[in-house]
Design a protein around this motif. Structure first.
Motif, mmCIF file in Angstrom:
data_model
loop_
_atom_site.group_PDB
_atom_site.id
_atom_site.type_symbol
_atom_site.label_atom_id
_atom_site.label_comp_id
_atom_site.label_asym_id
_atom_site.label_seq_id
_atom_site.Cartn_x
_atom_site.Cartn_y
_atom_site.Cartn_z
ATOM 1 N N MET A 1 0.845 -1.193 0.000
ATOM 2 C CA MET A 1 0.000 0.000 0.000
ATOM 3 C C MET A 1 0.877 1.238 0.000
ATOM 4 N N VAL A 2 0.748 2.065 -1.026
ATOM 5 C CA VAL A 2 1.518 3.298 -1.148
ATOM 6 C C VAL A 2 0.578 4.474 -0.920
ATOM 7 N N ILE A 3 0.927 5.325 0.058
ATOM 8 C CA ILE A 3 0.103 6.477 0.395
ATOM 9 C C ILE A 3 0.931 7.740 0.202
ATOM 10 N N PRO A 4 0.799 8.413 -0.947
ATOM 11 C CA PRO A 4 1.490 9.689 -1.126
ATOM 12 C C PRO A 4 0.781 10.775 -0.329
ATOM 13 N N CYS A 5 1.559 11.707 0.193
ATOM 14 C CA CYS A 5 0.975 12.735 1.043
ATOM 15 C C CYS A 5 1.658 14.073 0.788
ATOM 16 N N TYR A 6 0.846 15.078 0.540
ATOM 17 C CA TYR A 6 1.348 16.447 0.463
ATOM 18 C C TYR A 6 0.337 17.350 1.149
ATOM 19 N N LYS A 7 0.684 17.799 2.330
ATOM 20 C CA LYS A 7 -0.171 18.667 3.148
ATOM 21 C C LYS A 7 -1.494 17.998 3.540
ATOM 22 N N VAL A 30 2.435 -0.767 4.596
ATOM 23 C CA VAL A 30 2.078 0.584 4.174
ATOM 24 C C VAL A 30 3.328 1.444 4.094
ATOM 25 N N LEU A 31 3.451 2.169 2.988
ATOM 26 C CA LEU A 31 4.490 3.187 2.857
ATOM 27 C C LEU A 31 3.820 4.537 2.679
ATOM 28 N N ILE A 32 4.074 5.454 3.597
ATOM 29 C CA ILE A 32 3.652 6.847 3.445
ATOM 30 C C ILE A 32 4.827 7.629 2.890
ATOM 31 N N ILE A 33 4.612 8.323 1.783
ATOM 32 C CA ILE A 33 5.669 9.166 1.207
ATOM 33 C C ILE A 33 5.218 10.617 1.316
ATOM 34 N N ASP A 34 5.874 11.352 2.178
ATOM 35 C CA ASP A 34 5.565 12.778 2.300
ATOM 36 C C ASP A 34 6.433 13.550 1.317
ATOM 37 N N ASP A 35 5.771 14.285 0.426
ATOM 38 C CA ASP A 35 6.490 14.977 -0.644
ATOM 39 C C ASP A 35 6.868 16.391 -0.222
ATOM 40 N N ALA A 36 7.689 16.455 0.844
ATOM 41 C CA ALA A 36 8.200 17.737 1.344
ATOM 42 C C ALA A 36 7.078 18.702 1.691
ATOM 43 N N SER A 37 6.095 18.220 2.425
ATOM 44 C CA SER A 37 4.997 19.090 2.848
ATOM 45 C C SER A 37 5.527 20.235 3.695
ATOM 46 N N PRO A 38 5.060 21.460 3.471
ATOM 47 C CA PRO A 38 5.542 22.595 4.254
ATOM 48 C C PRO A 38 4.910 22.685 5.638
ATOM 49 N N ASP A 39 3.938 21.819 5.924
ATOM 50 C CA ASP A 39 3.301 21.840 7.238
ATOM 51 C C ASP A 39 3.842 20.683 8.082
ATOM 52 N N ILE A 67 3.498 12.662 -9.644
ATOM 53 C CA ILE A 67 3.815 11.530 -10.518
ATOM 54 C C ILE A 67 5.096 10.839 -10.059
ATOM 55 N N ALA A 68 6.145 11.607 -9.793
ATOM 56 C CA ALA A 68 7.405 11.009 -9.325
ATOM 57 C C ALA A 68 7.218 10.304 -7.988
ATOM 58 N N THR A 69 6.375 10.872 -7.127
ATOM 59 C CA THR A 69 6.115 10.251 -5.826
ATOM 60 C C THR A 69 5.365 8.939 -6.000
ATOM 61 N N TYR A 70 4.359 8.923 -6.870
ATOM 62 C CA TYR A 70 3.636 7.681 -7.138
ATOM 63 C C TYR A 70 4.604 6.594 -7.604
ATOM 64 N N ASN A 71 5.410 6.924 -8.601
ATOM 65 C CA ASN A 71 6.285 5.918 -9.208
ATOM 66 C C ASN A 71 7.353 5.429 -8.250
ATOM 67 N N GLU A 72 7.794 6.300 -7.364
ATOM 68 C CA GLU A 72 8.773 5.894 -6.370
ATOM 69 C C GLU A 72 8.221 4.758 -5.509
ATOM 70 N N GLY A 73 6.984 4.929 -5.051
ATOM 71 C CA GLY A 73 6.387 3.892 -4.216
ATOM 72 C C GLY A 73 6.043 2.637 -4.987
ATOM 73 N N LEU A 74 5.470 2.798 -6.177
ATOM 74 C CA LEU A 74 4.999 1.636 -6.938
ATOM 75 C C LEU A 74 6.135 0.819 -7.521
ATOM 76 N N LEU A 75 7.194 1.481 -7.982
ATOM 77 C CA LEU A 75 8.244 0.778 -8.715
ATOM 78 C C LEU A 75 9.495 0.514 -7.893
ATOM 79 N N GLU A 76 9.728 1.291 -6.868
ATOM 80 C CA GLU A 76 10.944 1.122 -6.071
ATOM 81 C C GLU A 76 10.695 0.426 -4.740
ATOM 82 N N TRP A 77 9.517 0.577 -4.185
ATOM 83 C CA TRP A 77 9.254 0.030 -2.842
ATOM 84 C C TRP A 77 8.356 -1.201 -2.867
ATOM 85 N N ALA A 78 7.271 -1.162 -3.581
ATOM 86 C CA ALA A 78 6.276 -2.236 -3.535
ATOM 87 C C ALA A 78 6.880 -3.564 -3.975
#
Length: 342
Positions: A1-7, A30-39, A67-78
């Motif tokens: 499970m890949v969960i991208p997160c931005y704010k 589960v992998l949560i990828i925070d894409d450098a959220s400013p909060d 898009i880069a965040t999605y692919n990071e989780g789907l292709l590099e981690w899963a």
């Protein structure tokens, strides 16, 4: 499970809970990828991970985009059998993974499974999910793909999809050239390689709020048509060896997209919105898609409305057959989409 997160840190706990709880018989990571959220989203992600060893967090130092965040989780981690990409503001319904995994386990030729997404408005709670034993349907991938070209629309929101991981790796990730229509292109690319499963149940919740990425204004509608055309063109290009009828599919979708553009321009007269709808650009798009656009019924309807005029047309709409037919097609298409998921 890949969960991208931005704010979207405020939604994370409920999102992860929907993935880890009430999914009997399925082992989930589960992998949560925070894409450098400013909060403080990264801190909230780490707090969720600290409470459950099945959750991992990656935090980008700089924003890489969705898009880069999605692919990071789907292709590099899963690396499990099946993969889900779930936005941090969305939820799975109870048993969604169990139902989808059962279909994939029993049907090795199926590349991905989806079901019905329930849309709900934030901050209200989601409605009860229909998770009864409604069974499932398996469609040949090329039949499903042809349906998409004939309709020229997507039928998937996104959180309701479970993909076979080895197929995801085979076809690759989301196309960075399609930032708004990459999901449509992805599902079609998967269907070019494998069959498609549909679970007749509510599989996910899609949260509607002021920060959703999708837009509904008129300019965005035209951009959406352009992105959709690019998505279909990309599928025809990437999957050409698998699609012997590629020319027919291309003509089919271009004609349909032209009809959508002309329909939008015509409906502006019915609704008194000609000042805000880019009619000339919509007609130009239709002409570029389908040079014989003047022979389409939507163009004849547009010409009729132009003769009547934008001031009078909203009052005559109930008397104009093409306007009534357009309303009927909208309603029938929506009802069919809700019932069948295709």
């Amino acid at each position: 499970m890949v969960i991208p997160c931005y704010k979207y840190g405020d939604y994370l706990r409920a999102c992860v809970s929907s993935v880890l709880d009430n999914q009997p018989g399925v082992d989930v990571r589960v992998l949560i990828i925070d894409d450098a959220s400013p909060d403080d989203s990264a801190e909230k992600a780490r707090a969720v991970a600290a409470a459950d060893p099945r959750v991992e967090v990656w935090v980008h130092e700089t924003n890489r985009g969705h898009i880069a965040t999605y692919n990071e989780g789907l292709l590099e981690w899963a690396d499990g059998d099946y993969t889900v990409l779930l936005s941090a503001d969305d939820l799975l319904t109870p048993g969604a993974l169990t139902r989808a995994a059962a279909v994939l386990d029993a049907n090795p030729d199926v590349g991905f499974v989806y079901g019905h997404p329930v849309h709900f408005t934030h901050p209200g709670p989601p409605p009860p999910a229909r998770t009864g034993n409604g069974g499932h349907t398996i469609w040949p991938g090329h039949w499903w793909l042809q349906r998409r070209f004939r309709e020229a629309t997507g039928c998937i929101t996104s959180p309701e999809v479970v993909v076979r991981t080895d197929l995801q790796r085979k076809v690759g990730g989301y196309d960075p050239e399609l930032p708004a229509a990459g999901d449509i292109e992805m599902w079609m690319r998967l269907a070019a390689h494998a069959d498609v499963g549909y679970v007749r149940a509510d599989q996910a919740y899609y949260r509607l709020h002021g920060r959703n990425m999708s837009q509904t204004d008129h300019a965005s509608y035209l951009n959406d048509l352009r992105e959709r055309r690019a998505a279909y063109d990309a599928v025809l290009s990437k999957c050409a060896p698998l699609l012997p009828d590629a020319d027919r599919l291309g003509a089919m979708v271009r004609r349909r997209l032209a009809r959508y553009a002309l329909w939008r321009a015509a409906r502006a007269y019915d609704r008194g919105r000609t000042a805000s709808v880019p009619e000339d650009e919509l007609v130009a798009f239709a002409a570029d898609c389908w040079p014989e656009y003047r022979a389409l019924p939507e163009y004849r309807g547009l010409r009729l409305r132009k003769r009547i005029g934008p001031k009078v047309m909203p009052y005559l709409q109930p008397l104009v057959l093409t306007a009534v037919a357009a309303k009927g097609r909208e309603w029938l298409w929506w009802q069919s989409w809700k019932r069948r998921g295709i």
